[in-house]
Design an enzyme around this catalytic site. Structure first.
Site, PDB file in Angstrom:
ATOM      1  N   ASP A 134       8.235  -3.401 -21.224  1.00  0.00           N
ATOM      2  CA  ASP A 134       8.017  -3.602 -19.588  1.00  0.00           C
ATOM      3  C   ASP A 134       8.237  -2.288 -19.006  1.00  0.00           C
ATOM      4  O   ASP A 134       9.330  -1.732 -18.910  1.00  0.00           O
ATOM      5  CB  ASP A 134       9.300  -4.439 -18.889  1.00  0.00           C
ATOM      6  CG  ASP A 134       9.074  -4.894 -17.653  1.00  0.00           C
ATOM      7  OD1 ASP A 134       8.366  -4.289 -16.615  1.00  0.00           O
ATOM      8  OD2 ASP A 134       9.454  -6.093 -17.293  1.00  0.00           O
TER       9      ASP A 134
ATOM     10  N   ARG B   2       7.890  -1.401 -15.797  1.00  0.00           N
ATOM     11  CA  ARG B   2       7.682  -1.461 -14.075  1.00  0.00           C
ATOM     12  C   ARG B   2       8.971  -0.815 -13.636  1.00  0.00           C
ATOM     13  O   ARG B   2       9.923  -0.795 -14.257  1.00  0.00           O
ATOM     14  CB  ARG B   2       7.513  -2.776 -13.880  1.00  0.00           C
ATOM     15  CG  ARG B   2       6.361  -3.376 -14.087  1.00  0.00           C
ATOM     16  CD  ARG B   2       6.240  -5.044 -13.673  1.00  0.00           C
ATOM     17  NE  ARG B   2       7.127  -5.892 -14.663  1.00  0.00           N
ATOM     18  CZ  ARG B   2       6.909  -7.118 -14.485  1.00  0.00           C
ATOM     19  NH1 ARG B   2       6.335  -7.688 -13.667  1.00  0.00           N
ATOM     20  NH2 ARG B   2       7.886  -7.592 -15.513  1.00  0.00           N
TER      21      ARG B   2
ATOM     22  N   ARG C 217       9.353 -12.753  -3.032  1.00  0.00           N
ATOM     23  CA  ARG C 217       8.386 -12.377  -4.141  1.00  0.00           C
ATOM     24  C   ARG C 217       8.001 -11.172  -4.594  1.00  0.00           C
ATOM     25  O   ARG C 217       7.368 -10.545  -3.551  1.00  0.00           O
ATOM     26  CB  ARG C 217       7.163 -13.441  -4.013  1.00  0.00           C
ATOM     27  CG  ARG C 217       6.263 -13.194  -5.203  1.00  0.00           C
ATOM     28  CD  ARG C 217       6.860 -13.784  -6.592  1.00  0.00           C
ATOM     29  NE  ARG C 217       5.980 -13.590  -7.784  1.00  0.00           N
ATOM     30  CZ  ARG C 217       6.012 -13.979  -9.006  1.00  0.00           C
ATOM     31  NH1 ARG C 217       7.282 -14.194  -9.313  1.00  0.00           N
ATOM     32  NH2 ARG C 217       5.126 -13.783  -9.874  1.00  0.00           N
TER      33      ARG C 217
ATOM     34  N   CYS D  68      -2.023  -8.271 -10.910  1.00  0.00           N
ATOM     35  CA  CYS D  68      -2.625  -9.012 -12.106  1.00  0.00           C
ATOM     36  C   CYS D  68      -4.107  -9.260 -11.907  1.00  0.00           C
ATOM     37  O   CYS D  68      -4.164 -10.275 -11.296  1.00  0.00           O
ATOM     38  CB  CYS D  68      -1.745 -10.224 -12.510  1.00  0.00           C
ATOM     39  SG  CYS D  68      -2.673 -11.026 -14.186  1.00  0.00           S
TER      40      CYS D  68
ATOM     41  N   CYS E  41       0.003 -16.071 -13.601  1.00  0.00           N
ATOM     42  CA  CYS E  41       0.125 -14.955 -12.426  1.00  0.00           C
ATOM     43  C   CYS E  41      -0.558 -15.691 -11.064  1.00  0.00           C
ATOM     44  O   CYS E  41       0.305 -15.532 -10.028  1.00  0.00           O
ATOM     45  CB  CYS E  41      -0.213 -13.657 -12.718  1.00  0.00           C
ATOM     46  SG  CYS E  41       0.557 -12.854 -14.219  1.00  0.00           S
TER      47      CYS E  41
END
Length: 234
Positions: free
Chosen positions: A143, A145, A66, A71, A84
């Protein structure tokens, strides 16, 4: 109407993304005992945490992995504006039972826009914008990331083939790009709530997340509010 394709640039230079791992220690938790190892991204300075099950994967299968983006509101305060914190708990329980690793990726608050901008996006969402539109109104990527460090950490841990715990197919594509083979996508959908249904619908419709959106029944005899929120994550 489709989501903006603005993304952060993953590492594409010669050689691997530079990361450094620390000692491995025991981490007893409410979800079972884990082995924990901190990793430092030597290019950004961000510190990440690998939390691994002591149990080997069952039946010779690839380990579960994962990639959990930090968050604060959901993981620490249990906010119902997102899913989350509940996904974090679900993943830890499954990883402990079936073998694998959770990478807790710091510096990825609000899909990489940071905590202060995430709260600004909340304000826009309360004014009627969805999570994609709010980021765009702030002039920020949908996004931001990068998964280069995550890919290198997994490689350093010897995890070259994984079963990815995620509803987000973009994570699979980005991990593949980082050199980690995703042999299976394992859903992490938890029951949606009245407070986060619009947010999840946006992720399904505009960001291609694999969601069914089963709404959790209202408990404690309370009448649900008519006001739904949106959020920035996973």
């Amino acid at each position: 109407m489709t989501a903006s394709t603005t993304r952060s640039s993953d590492h594409t230079g010669p050689g691997p993304h530079r990361v450094s791992g620390g000692p491995i220690v025991q981490l007893p938790t409410a979800f079972g005992d884990f082995a924990a190892q901190a990793w430092t991204d030597l290019e950004t300075g961000h510190e990440h945490l690998a939390v691994s099950s002591p149990n080997p994967p069952k039946d010779g299968r690839a380990p579960l992995v994962r990639l959990h983006s930090e968050c604060l509101t959901g993981d620490v305060f249990g906010s119902y504006r997102c899913d989350c914190g509940e996904q974090l708990a679900f993943a830890l329980e499954l990883i402990h039972a079936e073998g694998g690793t959770l990478l807790y990726l710091r510096g990825q608050e609000g899909r990489g826009i940071g905590l202060a901008n995430k709260i600004k996006a909340y304000a826009l969402q309360e004014a009627g914008f969805d999570t994609v539109e709010a980021n765009e109104q702030l002039g920020l990527p949908v996004d931001a990331r990068s998964y280069s460090a995550a890919g290198q950490i997994l490689a350093e841990m010897g995890l070259h083939e994984v079963r990815l715990l995620s509803n987000n197919p973009d994570k699979q594509h980005r991990l593949d790009k980082a050199g980690v083979t995703v042999v299976e996508m394992v859903p992490t959908e938890v029951p949606s709530r009245e407070q986060n249904l619009r947010y999840l619908q946006t992720k399904k419709d505009r960001m291609d997340h694999r969601l069914t959106l089963e709404v959790e029944p209202v408990s404690n005899g309370k009448t649900p509010s008519n006001h739904t929120f949106d959020n920035n994550q996973d």
